[in-house]
Design an enzyme around this catalytic site. Sequence first.
Site: not given
Length: 368
Positions: A262, A290, A163, A213, A188, A135, A238, A161
């Site tokens: 998660k 995570g 952000k 996401e 995400d 990430s 998520d 991934k």
Amino acid sequence: MRLERAELRRLDLPLRTPFRTSLGLELRRDILLVRVVTSEGEGWGECVALPEPGYSEEYLDGAAEVIRRFLLPAVAVLDDLTPARVASALACIPGNPMAKATVEMALMDAWLRARGVSFADYLGGVRGEVECGVSVGIADSIGDLLAEVAGYVDEGYRRFKLKVEPGWDVEPVRAVRERFGDVVLQVDANAAYTLGHARLLAELDNFDLVMLEQPLPTADLRDHAALARRLRTPICLDESITSARSAVDAIALGACAIVNIKAGRVGGYLEARRIHDVCAAHGIPVWCGGMLETGLGQAANLALAALPGFTLPADIAPSRRYFSEDVTPMITMGDGLIAVPRGPGLGLDPEPEIMERFTTDVATLTEF
């Protein structure tokens, strides 16, 4: 198995690079570990709550208080503890999923160690290794972003991934796609957008993303379904997925095509497995998220990600991604893969010298 004693241990573990939360940058990881001593042995749990209520309503000090005052007493009255009985006892207390997941993890670890069974085997894992993704947070500039991604490409990660947020979305994604070609790429949003951003988010369809996401606020399942009809990029949920029931609702509404699981967010590894099973029954791929866990939490996540429905690379990274020193032997990655621990319970033990060096407080409970 009976609970005889518990230890709530706080650690202050330095991060190799700052981590951006909703309330600013974290330079160190404030960690809560729970060690349980039972009539059959001991086990460890790790709380994934952050110091402040940003990612969720829970925060670390509050989780510690709930564990001490309510959750441990709820299981201490039982004489024949099993993972299922632990989960049932904790379910009588509403909310607090991260605190519950910590207690469940610790007692499950103790129960499995006493029986010589690994987390992965108990949950139903079928893989010996898990594909790792990384990430990448909001960078100061596109140049900095490209340099950071280049480093992760060289390290061998299988998926990247990014952000995103309003003002940092289309152009950074375009730059990474153009610079690194056909790498496996997803974004995400951490609920940063509204349905009014649909036209902007549709521009991300040009970059062959694996998923977008959690673009919209947690409770907006209907808006996620409406957005999904306007995009080619699959939507992954998520924060919106808090239980197997919520997964059923999201799937029925057409709000997602992928789910991030998660264990801390959903109240533990047994509920995480139920979400996996629901998604598998509906043909929805899942992957393991995570929360900057130490080796203890990463070991449990690796066991979860070994289940058959986890077909996408996980947000599980080698220890050195976050820490110069871990509380367990360092978890390592080779060719973008991390081995699933197969020893009893979590399959990893804390390093006593490192634990002591970074411990800031210990509370031992013998009466519940």
